[in-house]
Design an enzyme around this catalytic site. Structure first.
Site, short mmCIF file in Angstrom:
data_model
loop_
_atom_site.label_atom_id
_atom_site.label_comp_id
_atom_site.label_asym_id
_atom_site.label_seq_id
_atom_site.Cartn_x
_atom_site.Cartn_y
_atom_site.Cartn_z
N ILE A 177 27.97 -63.97 -61.81
CA ILE A 177 28.98 -62.91 -61.82
C ILE A 177 28.44 -61.65 -61.13
O ILE A 177 29.10 -61.06 -60.27
CB ILE A 177 29.42 -62.59 -63.26
CG1 ILE A 177 30.10 -63.80 -63.89
CG2 ILE A 177 30.37 -61.38 -63.28
CD1 ILE A 177 30.38 -63.64 -65.39
N GLU A 196 17.93 -56.89 -62.72
CA GLU A 196 17.88 -58.21 -63.37
C GLU A 196 16.65 -58.32 -64.27
O GLU A 196 15.54 -57.97 -63.87
CB GLU A 196 17.85 -59.31 -62.31
CG GLU A 196 17.48 -60.70 -62.82
CD GLU A 196 18.39 -61.23 -63.92
OE1 GLU A 196 17.86 -61.87 -64.85
OE2 GLU A 196 19.62 -60.98 -63.86
N HIS A 433 31.53 -84.65 -36.07
CA HIS A 433 30.85 -83.61 -35.29
C HIS A 433 31.87 -82.81 -34.50
O HIS A 433 32.79 -83.40 -33.94
CB HIS A 433 29.84 -84.25 -34.34
CG HIS A 433 29.18 -83.26 -33.42
ND1 HIS A 433 28.17 -82.41 -33.83
CD2 HIS A 433 29.42 -82.97 -32.11
CE1 HIS A 433 27.80 -81.66 -32.81
NE2 HIS A 433 28.55 -81.98 -31.76
#
Length: 445
Positions: A177, A196, A433
């Protein structure tokens, strides 16, 4: 009191898909939802976030490397939010239509567990059934710190309705998130800082991939502080986010703060203790068929805390319903792909290198790079890597991708893993491809 074959509490992806499947199997179903149908995913998660990702991708396409840097443009945030709301409203209506299936009764109201196998709906009626599935989802987690609930400290729900672009956004949490919103608002023009707690972002992902995505996002101007514990949030004219890093207190000043430290099972949604339904810190405890410790009561999706993904909830609902119907299946809950819709995207399925090492699994790594892919070069999307992990027999046991459309590419590997395919099997598959999917074939070679 109304009697049905199956009561489902919660009309998110797990709940509504299971209701429709049950009705098609001949069961009568009451599905109870306190808010809008569609759950977190549709209303305040996956879908609205992807709407903002789309706008961010358009802005990114005007970058200097595409030779379009001279184009003058402005970002109309209210228009972006209006478009997001239209998409969500249209999908809400679609789910409501699905639940008009014969045999399904959609009930809007707050549910509570009453007598034996009886559910009371506030302002409506009591329902009784032989089987009950709890699918009440998850709620945003908050850090237990001073200032966590200050007015203006946003969750993902509030940020999805913001009417302006913050000059500086501080994102607390470097999980899925947090990184998605960091990527989106960086594209919109915000200065972004991510704080963090863990030593690396995306702690549940392959550590090599997580490091690469952090470096890629840092290259786009997003600042990161990992191994950092947020200790307090203060508000004056702006927000000040204090965090501890290597014993020192540091501060980020920001116009807006996003609390993105994960989501927890919505255990407060029902009076589970009245029925003696067991739970732990992760969520309601279930077995391999998603049964609780109470006979004929199941718990699927975020409420059990096993895998907080919409498609996992749907698959768990399918397993629970199959168990109710006495049907066996081959659903593989060890093979659930996951994606992060940053720019560039990341995706994974199966085990990581770290997990293999921790579990003593012998493995080999097979890599390819987006910069060697013709389609990626033509798209100016050369940032990326694909890694396939195989065991000693050559069986594919994991795949980790960073790059354009990683969320789409991962599906092929997930399908192969469900068939216990080997790297040799993959080599025998002809890929079109030029396509991005050729990075899979290149890794096999």
């Amino acid at each position: 009191m109304k009697s049905v074959d199956l009561i489902i509490i919660g009309a998110g992806p797990g709940g509504y898909d299971t209701a429709v499947a049950a009705a098609k199997a001949g069961l009568t179903v009451a599905i109870i939802e306190e808010r809008k149908v569609g759950g977190t995913c549709l209303n305040e998660g996956c879908i609205p976030t992807k709407c903002l990702c789309h706008n961010a991708d358009i802005i990114n396409s005007l970058g200097e490397d595409n030779g379009l840097s001279g184009i003058s443009y402005s970002i109309d945030m209210p228009a972006i939010i209006e478009r997001k709301n239209k998409v969500v409203t249209a999908l809400n209506a679609g789910v409501e239509t699905l639940l008009k299936h014969p045999g399904i009764t959609l009930v809007h109201g707050r549910a509570s567990l009453a007598g034996a196998m009886t559910v009371h709906v506030e302002g409506d009626d009591d329902f009784t059934a032989k089987h009950i599935i709890i699918a009440t989802g998850s709620v945003t987690k908050f850090l237990p710190i001073d200032g966590a609930h200050l007015p203006g400290v946003l969750t993902s729900t509030e940020l999805l309705d913001i009417d302006h672009i913050p000059a500086h956004l501080c994102v607390i949490g470097g999980g899925v998130i947090g990184l998605e919103f960091a990527s989106i608002f960086r594209s919109f023009g915000s200065e972004v800082t991510v704080v963090e707690f863990c030593k690396e972002v995306l702690p549940n992902f392959d550590s090599d991939l997580a490091k690469r995505i952090r470096i890629a996002l840092k290259g786009r101007g997003i600042a990161f502080s990992t191994n950092s514990a947020v200790t307090a949030i203060r508000k004056t004219d702006t927000f000040e986010v204090d965090y501890s890093l290597k014993g020192e207190t540091k501060t980020v000043t920001a116009d807006s703060v996003l609390m993105a430290v994960g989501r927890g099972a919505n255990l407060g949604s029902l009076n589970l203790a009245d029925w003696g339904i067991a739970s732990d810190r992760r969520g309601v405890i279930v077995d391999e068929n998603f049964r609780t410790n109470v006979d004929n009561v199941y718990a699927i999706g975020d409420i059990n805390g096993l895998c907080q993904l919409a498609h996992a909830a749907t698959a768990q609902g399918r397993r629970a319903l199959n168990h109710i119907l006495g049907i066996s299946d081959n659903l593989r809950f060890d093979i659930i792909p996951a994606a992060v819709f940053t720019s560039p995207e990341a995706a994974m399925v199966g085990v990581t290198e770290d997990q293999c090492k921790a579990q003593g699994i012998e493995f080999s790594v097979h890599k390819s790079f987006f910069r060697a892919n013709g389609k990626a070069l033509s798209m100016n999307a050369i940032e990326g890597i694909l890694k396939i992990l195989t065991d000693t027999s050559g069986k594919i046991i994991g795949c980790h991708i960073l790059g354009a459309h990683a969320s789409d590419i991962i599906a092929e590997v997930a399908a192969l893993m469900n068939q216990n395919a080997t790297l040799a099997d993959l080599r025998d598959i002809i890929h079109a491809h030029p396509t991005l999917a050729e990075v899979i074939a290149a890794a096999a070679e």
